[in-house]
Each structure stands twice: as structure tokens, then as C-alpha cells.
Design an enzyme around this catalytic site. Structure first.
Site, PDB file in Angstrom:
ATOM      1  N   PHE A 104      13.411   5.107  10.913  1.00  0.00           N
ATOM      2  CA  PHE A 104      12.124   4.512  10.553  1.00  0.00           C
ATOM      3  C   PHE A 104      11.202   5.684  10.258  1.00  0.00           C
ATOM      4  O   PHE A 104      10.917   6.504  11.132  1.00  0.00           O
ATOM      5  CB  PHE A 104      11.550   3.616  11.655  1.00  0.00           C
ATOM      6  CG  PHE A 104      10.386   2.828  11.123  1.00  0.00           C
ATOM      7  CD1 PHE A 104      10.587   1.638  10.451  1.00  0.00           C
ATOM      8  CD2 PHE A 104       9.087   3.333  11.217  1.00  0.00           C
ATOM      9  CE1 PHE A 104       9.514   0.948   9.885  1.00  0.00           C
ATOM     10  CE2 PHE A 104       8.011   2.649  10.655  1.00  0.00           C
ATOM     11  CZ  PHE A 104       8.232   1.443   9.995  1.00  0.00           C
ATOM     12  N   VAL A 105      10.767   5.775   9.024  1.00  0.00           N
ATOM     13  CA  VAL A 105       9.968   6.932   8.621  1.00  0.00           C
ATOM     14  C   VAL A 105       8.502   6.573   8.379  1.00  0.00           C
ATOM     15  O   VAL A 105       8.168   5.445   8.017  1.00  0.00           O
ATOM     16  CB  VAL A 105      10.562   7.628   7.374  1.00  0.00           C
ATOM     17  CG1 VAL A 105      11.826   8.389   7.734  1.00  0.00           C
ATOM     18  CG2 VAL A 105      10.837   6.626   6.253  1.00  0.00           C
ATOM     19  N   LYS A 159       0.811  -1.202   0.000  1.00  0.00           N
ATOM     20  CA  LYS A 159       0.000   0.000   0.000  1.00  0.00           C
ATOM     21  C   LYS A 159       0.850   1.259   0.000  1.00  0.00           C
ATOM     22  O   LYS A 159       0.386   2.335  -0.351  1.00  0.00           O
ATOM     23  CB  LYS A 159      -0.869   0.029   1.279  1.00  0.00           C
ATOM     24  CG  LYS A 159      -1.808  -1.116   1.432  1.00  0.00           C
ATOM     25  CD  LYS A 159      -2.477  -1.007   2.829  1.00  0.00           C
ATOM     26  CE  LYS A 159      -3.200  -2.284   3.171  1.00  0.00           C
ATOM     27  NZ  LYS A 159      -3.642  -2.260   4.583  1.00  0.00           N
ATOM     28  N   GLY A 160       2.083   1.158   0.467  1.00  0.00           N
ATOM     29  CA  GLY A 160       2.909   2.328   0.770  1.00  0.00           C
ATOM     30  C   GLY A 160       3.056   3.361  -0.335  1.00  0.00           C
ATOM     31  O   GLY A 160       3.178   4.549  -0.053  1.00  0.00           O
ATOM     32  N   ASP A 208       7.633   3.186  -2.542  1.00  0.00           N
ATOM     33  CA  ASP A 208       7.726   4.202  -1.498  1.00  0.00           C
ATOM     34  C   ASP A 208       9.142   4.277  -0.937  1.00  0.00           C
ATOM     35  O   ASP A 208       9.702   5.354  -0.781  1.00  0.00           O
ATOM     36  CB  ASP A 208       6.706   3.925  -0.373  1.00  0.00           C
ATOM     37  CG  ASP A 208       6.779   2.506   0.189  1.00  0.00           C
ATOM     38  OD1 ASP A 208       7.520   1.652  -0.343  1.00  0.00           O
ATOM     39  OD2 ASP A 208       6.070   2.234   1.180  1.00  0.00           O
ATOM     40  N   ASP A 223      14.412  -0.539   1.259  1.00  0.00           N
ATOM     41  CA  ASP A 223      15.079  -0.776   2.534  1.00  0.00           C
ATOM     42  C   ASP A 223      16.103  -1.895   2.298  1.00  0.00           C
ATOM     43  O   ASP A 223      17.168  -1.648   1.760  1.00  0.00           O
ATOM     44  CB  ASP A 223      13.982  -1.147   3.538  1.00  0.00           C
ATOM     45  CG  ASP A 223      14.469  -1.268   4.959  1.00  0.00           C
ATOM     46  OD1 ASP A 223      15.254  -0.418   5.388  1.00  0.00           O
ATOM     47  OD2 ASP A 223      14.066  -2.221   5.648  1.00  0.00           O
ATOM     48  N   ARG A 237      -0.194   6.780   7.456  1.00  0.00           N
ATOM     49  CA  ARG A 237      -0.071   6.913   5.997  1.00  0.00           C
ATOM     50  C   ARG A 237      -0.611   8.258   5.519  1.00  0.00           C
ATOM     51  O   ARG A 237      -0.236   8.756   4.474  1.00  0.00           O
ATOM     52  CB  ARG A 237      -0.863   5.805   5.289  1.00  0.00           C
ATOM     53  CG  ARG A 237      -0.348   4.395   5.545  1.00  0.00           C
ATOM     54  CD  ARG A 237      -1.034   3.414   4.580  1.00  0.00           C
ATOM     55  NE  ARG A 237      -0.892   2.030   4.987  1.00  0.00           N
ATOM     56  CZ  ARG A 237       0.161   1.270   4.717  1.00  0.00           C
ATOM     57  NH1 ARG A 237       1.185   1.756   4.054  1.00  0.00           N
ATOM     58  NH2 ARG A 237       0.206   0.010   5.109  1.00  0.00           N
TER      59      ARG A 237
HETATM   60  P1  IMP Z   1      12.397  -4.282   1.688  1.00  0.00           P
HETATM   61  O1  IMP Z   1      13.149  -3.289   0.809  1.00  0.00           O
HETATM   62  O2  IMP Z   1      12.083  -5.572   1.006  1.00  0.00           O
HETATM   63  O3  IMP Z   1      13.103  -4.468   2.997  1.00  0.00           O
HETATM   64  O4  IMP Z   1      10.982  -3.716   2.094  1.00  0.00           O
HETATM   65  C1  IMP Z   1      10.552  -2.445   1.797  1.00  0.00           C
HETATM   66  C2  IMP Z   1       9.202  -2.254   2.444  1.00  0.00           C
HETATM   67  O5  IMP Z   1       9.348  -2.225   3.860  1.00  0.00           O
HETATM   68  C3  IMP Z   1       8.632  -0.910   2.033  1.00  0.00           C
HETATM   69  O6  IMP Z   1       7.834  -1.004   0.877  1.00  0.00           O
HETATM   70  C4  IMP Z   1       7.856  -0.533   3.283  1.00  0.00           C
HETATM   71  O7  IMP Z   1       6.543  -1.077   3.236  1.00  0.00           O
HETATM   72  C5  IMP Z   1       8.615  -1.170   4.425  1.00  0.00           C
HETATM   73  N1  IMP Z   1       9.547  -0.221   5.071  1.00  0.00           N
HETATM   74  C6  IMP Z   1      10.895  -0.230   5.040  1.00  0.00           C
HETATM   75  N2  IMP Z   1      11.417   0.791   5.721  1.00  0.00           N
HETATM   76  C7  IMP Z   1      10.375   1.499   6.209  1.00  0.00           C
HETATM   77  C8  IMP Z   1      10.274   2.701   7.005  1.00  0.00           C
HETATM   78  O8  IMP Z   1      11.242   3.364   7.413  1.00  0.00           O
HETATM   79  N3  IMP Z   1       9.008   3.097   7.287  1.00  0.00           N
HETATM   80  C9  IMP Z   1       7.881   2.418   6.870  1.00  0.00           C
HETATM   81  N4  IMP Z   1       7.947   1.312   6.123  1.00  0.00           N
HETATM   82  C10 IMP Z   1       9.170   0.849   5.799  1.00  0.00           C
HETATM   83 MG    MG Z   2       4.603  -1.231   5.165  1.00  0.00          MG
END
Ligand code: IMP
Ligand code: MG
Length: 189
Positions: free
Chosen positions: A159-160, A50-51, A107, A110, A172
Site C-alpha cells: 500500500f503506497v 484526486k490521486g 496514479d 490496482d 498526498r
Molecule cells: P482500482 O484499480 O479500481 O482498484 O482503484 C484504483 C484506485 O485505488 C487508485 O486510483 C487509488 O485511488 C486507489 N489505490 C489503489 N492502490 C492504492 C495504494 O497502494 N495506495 C493508495 N491508493 C491506492
Molecule cells: Mg484514493
């Protein structure tokens, strides 16, 4: 998460890291760049729910060429800190992407694991091209090799929340990006 009060919501916001004005300026610039790059081409902007829904909504309004939008939702499973994992597409695109230049709109990147697997799945469907645009990038957290073709803001390991990003599904709807205040049980009263 239990229902949150307005006061609790406010106290979770540690500090604003990217203001509404900064977001809008960066999104306008990205939209202009994408408009120039994809002019005359069939382009499909794909948001991963959803982000990325807020970013996608603003980004496409900053684009002035004909374009289509699509949504996907993915559920990922990883065992511990291993970079190998599985991703299940729980909501898929309606479009046959072999006819489109696809722009994956995220969005935040990470660890990069989810997006890497989603991008691999999309490449198997042979889009005319595939690019990744992310609003935020936390390169210090990367666990797999993955780079966005366009990244609007690089941030430290905070953490944002806000502008589509959540903590337990809340926040959100904030119009800016804020750093979340991680509560210490002792200081909470
Ligand atoms: P990754 O890159 O597979 O670890 O996952 C990325 C997802 O983790 C993003 O699409 C977000 O939903 C969530 N995420 C990672 N860091 C943050 C943060 O700082 N705030 C909120 N959601 C985050
Ligand atoms: Mg999320």
C-alpha cells in the site's frame, strides 16, 4: 480520519520505495515519449482526481508540444469481489473529446475496475484515440482485464502513499512514493 500530528504522519511512512529523483527521471522520459508520439495532434491529458494530480502536473511540464488538460472524478460502487460495478462520474470534462487524442493519466492501477469503467465511458464519446498512462501498476492485484499503454513503475502488492496517493486523504503531499506502515494496535503507543 482524525487530524494527524506530524509525528503520526512520520511514523506511517515505512520506507521510501521510489525516490524523488527516480520519479523525475521516469516522468521526463515519459514526457519526451509522449511529445514525440502526439506532435502535430490535438492532445488532451485527462487526470482522474484526486490521486493523479501530482503526476499530471509533472508530466505535462515534461511535455513540450501544445496540449490541453482536463479533470474528472469518479465514484465507483462494487458489490463484494465481483468485477461488475457501476461508476458515477461526479466531475466531468468540459471538453467535447471527439476532437482530441485523449491520454488518461492515472496514479495507480490496482484492481483496474474504476479505470476500466471510466475508459469505457470515454470511448462512448468517440475520442480520436484513447491511451492510458499510469505512474504505478500493481498487476498482482488485477480483477479485470486492463492494461496501461504506458506504465512508469510496476510494484509489488504494497500500500503506497505520496506523490498524490493517499491514506485517508493524508500523505498526498510527500514528494516521493513510500510504503505505508500498517499499524498493529499492540505496537502503537
Ligand atoms: P482500482 O484499480 O479500481 O482498484 O482503484 C484504483 C484506485 O485505488 C487508485 O486510483 C487509488 O485511488 C486507489 N489505490 C489503489 N492502490 C492504492 C495504494 O497502494 N495506495 C493508495 N491508493 C491506492
Ligand atoms: Mg484514493
Amino acid at each position: 480520519m482524525d487530524h494527524m500530528t506530524k509525528e503520526e504522519m512520520r511514523s506511517g511512512i515505512k520506507r521510501i520505495r521510489i525516490t524523488e529523483e527516480e520519479l523525475q527521471a521516469a516522468v521526463r522520459k515519459a514526457g519526451a515519449q509522449l511529445s514525440a508520439e502526439y506532435e502535430g495532434k490535438p492532445v488532451l491529458f485527462v487526470s482522474i482526481l484526486k490521486g493523479a494530480f501530482v503526476f499530471l502536473a509533472d508530466l505535462v511540464r515534461a511535455v513540450d508540444i501544445p496540449c490541453e488538460i482536463g479533470f474528472m472524478q469518479a465514484q465507483s460502487y462494487f458489490d463484494g469481489t465481483e468485477s461488475k460495478g457501476e461508476v458515477e462520474i461526479i466531475l466531468d470534462l468540459a471538453q467535447d473529446i471527439s476532437k482530441y487524442h485523449v491520454v488518461l493519466v492515472e496514479d495507480i492501477i490496482d484492481t483496474g475496475r474504476t479505470l476500466k469503467l471510466v475508459a469505457e465511458k470515454l470511448r462512448e464519446r468517440h475520442p480520436l484515440s484513447l491511451k492510458i498512462v499510469t505512474l504505478l501498476d500493481k498487476p498482482s492485484r488485477r480483477k479485470v482485464e486492463l492494461e496501461a499503454d504506458m506504465s512508469l513503475f510496476t510494484i509489488d502488492d504494497w500500500f503506497v502513499i505520496g506523490y498524490g496517493l493517499d491514506l485517508g486523504e493524508y500523505y498526498r503531499n510527500l514528494p516521493y512514493i513510500a510504503e505505508y506502515r500498517i499499524f498493529d494496535e499492540n505496537e502503537k503507543n
